[in-house]
Design a protein around this motif. Structure first.
Motif, PDB file in Angstrom:
ATOM      1  N   PRO A 143       1.201   2.943  -5.388  1.00  0.00           N
ATOM      2  CA  PRO A 143       0.545   3.990  -6.201  1.00  0.00           C
ATOM      3  C   PRO A 143       1.567   4.608  -7.168  1.00  0.00           C
ATOM      4  CG  PRO A 143       1.013   4.819  -4.011  1.00  0.00           C
ATOM      5  CD  PRO A 143       1.483   3.393  -4.020  1.00  0.00           C
TER       6      PRO A 143
ATOM      7  N   ARG B  75       2.018   7.166 -10.863  1.00  0.00           N
ATOM      8  CA  ARG B  75       1.398   8.065 -11.851  1.00  0.00           C
ATOM      9  C   ARG B  75       1.955   7.745 -13.230  1.00  0.00           C
ATOM     10  NH1 ARG B  75      -1.848  12.193 -11.620  1.00  0.00           N
ATOM     11  NH2 ARG B  75      -1.699  12.214  -9.334  1.00  0.00           N
TER      12      ARG B  75
ATOM     13  N   GLN C  36      -3.289   8.520 -11.917  1.00  0.00           N
ATOM     14  CA  GLN C  36      -2.611   7.732 -10.897  1.00  0.00           C
ATOM     15  C   GLN C  36      -3.271   6.367 -10.805  1.00  0.00           C
ATOM     16  OE1 GLN C  36      -1.300   9.675  -7.371  1.00  0.00           O
ATOM     17  NE2 GLN C  36      -1.742   7.927  -6.055  1.00  0.00           N
TER      18      GLN C  36
END
Length: 519
Positions: free
Chosen positions: A305, A307, A331
């Motif tokens: 993950p 951003r 994100q």
């Protein structure tokens, strides 16, 4: 002689006795009779008699790993008055004979036989004797090599970067898919991507991800002992055959430089196809003993993950990648493969990026910039090109960079930035990099290069602001009179117009501020 007495010819008698025909002639003529062999004695004095027992033998008994060359140099240091160089071969034979009788026994190698479908081997190897390049730049890569022990069928593919679990997962799954079946056991060396390599049993050292991968395909994982490469020899030894064939293919091709990695992949596929051609029949026989493939693949990527920054970039493993500006502040999920990154917003595919590798984990960050992502934002802020941190990575090749340096040397840096940004925009959105660069160079030679000429040549409209200027009609100040106490309030436009006309003919009775109540 018994064969000769029985009437056999001399050739037949000599063959039956296991001797040469000339020896049979001598025996038959009585000139030579077979005698019992006697051990041959020494014909000259032993040249090492003075030094073998008192000097060399104690050294060998304490340190059997000493070589004859080391012993000879030791002799020359201890007895420099004598010339020992002529005894090198004699000393080698003496040491070899002593080690055979009294030295440590070497490791015993056992011939191994495998059954069809029993075991497959895989390993990574590096091409060292030739340098593969992509568009002139060195291409750092490995080769993933998979091989079935019984039939010898092999598969290989190019791995970007170094050894990793995602590289092992993708290479192994591609190999099993190309093979058409799964063996019972998978043998590797002590890959850090598969095991932790601590002291203990292999079942404890195996990593959970590798265990899950093998369980998905029904494989029983195993590995060789530390530092014993020949235990993985089924795949280690053929590394050399593969690389030699690859080198020969490159010689016939005439170049080790490729435009795209796909061209190199095709050449490597040809190498393995030629290697598998004589083993195809045994592979078809072994295919009957292999387990079927599962219904779906195991994940051959790492999910991260990330951003998106305000610079329209993301950072993955010390590398900065550009992404579409529409993702700024969101994100995203990045599927990290060994050669590419796939970006998802939720479950929606967004883009795919080529994976880049930095110089080291603690060195400066590397950049992977796609100009198509950033050109519209750069066109809105052309002076950002002058001081952008990844300025060099915004240009497609060295020729564009050299032309940019020539523009900067002209003196007017702001004009140079606007011209270069517009040229990059035209190359990305309208024409091609080759066509635009050729026009820029020709216009510069004619000394007619300008921003307007570039826009006219490629029919590019001038840049406009994202928001058009609003048109606001100026109203009369007298229209505020309806806010005064006692003034008629009208919701219609005609009432305001009438009040405005009335205000034009009479002065205000009191200031506007005086009409407001206290407090």
């Amino acid at each position: 002689m018994s064969k000769r007495r029985a009437g056999s010819r001399q050739e037949v008698a000599a063959a039956a006795a296991g001797i040469s025909l000339s020896s049979a002639h001598r025996i038959d003529s009585g000139r030579l009779q077979p005698k019992a062999a006697k051990p041959r004695g020494r014909r000259r004095p032993d040249p090492l008699a003075e030094v073998w027992d008192p000097l060399l033998l104690p050294l060998l008994e304490r340190h059997p790993a000493l070589t004859p060359t080391t012993l000879l140099e030791h002799l020359q240091e201890q007895k420099p008055d004598q010339d020992w160089s002529s005894l090198k071969r004699t000393l080698q034979r003496r040491v070899q004979h002593w080690k055979a009788l009294h030295g440590p026994a070497p490791e015993v190698m056992f011939p191994l036989a495998y059954q069809p479908g029993e075991i497959g081997f895989c390993d990574f190897t590096k091409v060292k004797r030739v340098e593969i390049t992509l568009r002139g730049e060195p291409f750092e890569h490995l080769l993933f090599h998979y091989r079935l022990a019984w039939s010898g069928w092999a598969y290989g593919q190019v791995i970007h970067g170094g050894e990793s679990f995602v590289a092992l997962s993708e290479g192994l799954q591609n190999a099993l898919a190309a093979c058409g079946g799964v063996p019972k056991e998978l043998r590797t060396d002590r890959l850090s991507a598969a095991s932790r390599n601590r002291d203990g049993s292999y079942a404890v050292d195996i990593t959970p991800r590798y265990q899950a991968l093998c369980s998905h395909y029904g494989l029983s994982p195993s590995r060789n002992n530390r530092g014993v490469a020949h235990e993985n020899g089924i795949v280690e030894a053929p590394h050399g055959h593969v690389k030699r064939r690859l080198e020969q293919k490159l010689i016939l091709r005439g170049s080790c430089d490729f435009e795209e990695p796909a061209e190199y992949d095709e050449l490597l596929a040809e190498v393995f196809s030629a290697l598998n051609a004589p083993r195809q029949r045994r592979h078809e026989q072994e295919l009957e003993r292999l387990a079927p493939l599962p219904a779906f693949r195991f994940a051959d990527y790492e999910l991260l993950p990330v951003r998106v920054r305000s610079t329209s970039t993301i950072e993955v493993r010390q590398v900065i990648y550009s992404v579409p500006p529409s993702l700024i502040g969101r994100q995203v999920a990045v599927r990290l493969h060994h050669d590419r990154l796939i970006v998802y917003l939720g479950s929606d595919w967004v883009c795919q990026l080529p994976r880049a590798y930095g110089s080291s984990s603690h060195g400066p960050r590397a950049w992977c910039i796609d100009l198509e992502h950033l050109i519209d934002g750069l066109r809105a802020k052309p002076r950002a090109l002058l001081h952008c941190r990844y300025q060099r990575h915004l240009f497609p090749d060295q020729r564009w960079w050299d032309f940019w340096q020539q523009l900067l040397a002209g003196g007017d840096r702001d004009a140079a930035a606007r011209l270069m940004v517009e040229a990059l925009y035209v190359a990305v959105r309208v024409a091609s990099f080759e066509l635009v660069l050729a026009f820029l160079q020709q216009a510069q030679q004619r000394q007619t290069l300008s921003l307007s000429l570039l826009q006219q040549r490629f029919r590019v409209p001038p840049r406009r602001s994202a928001f058009s200027d609003p048109v606001i009609s100026q109203h009369l100040l007298a229209s505020y009179d309806h806010l005064l106490p006692g003034a008629p309030l009208s919701c219609g436009g005609s009432g305001l117009a009438a009040a405005a006309q009335a205000t034009e003919t009479r002065p205000l009775s009191q200031p506007l501020a005086a009409a407001l109540p206290a407090g």
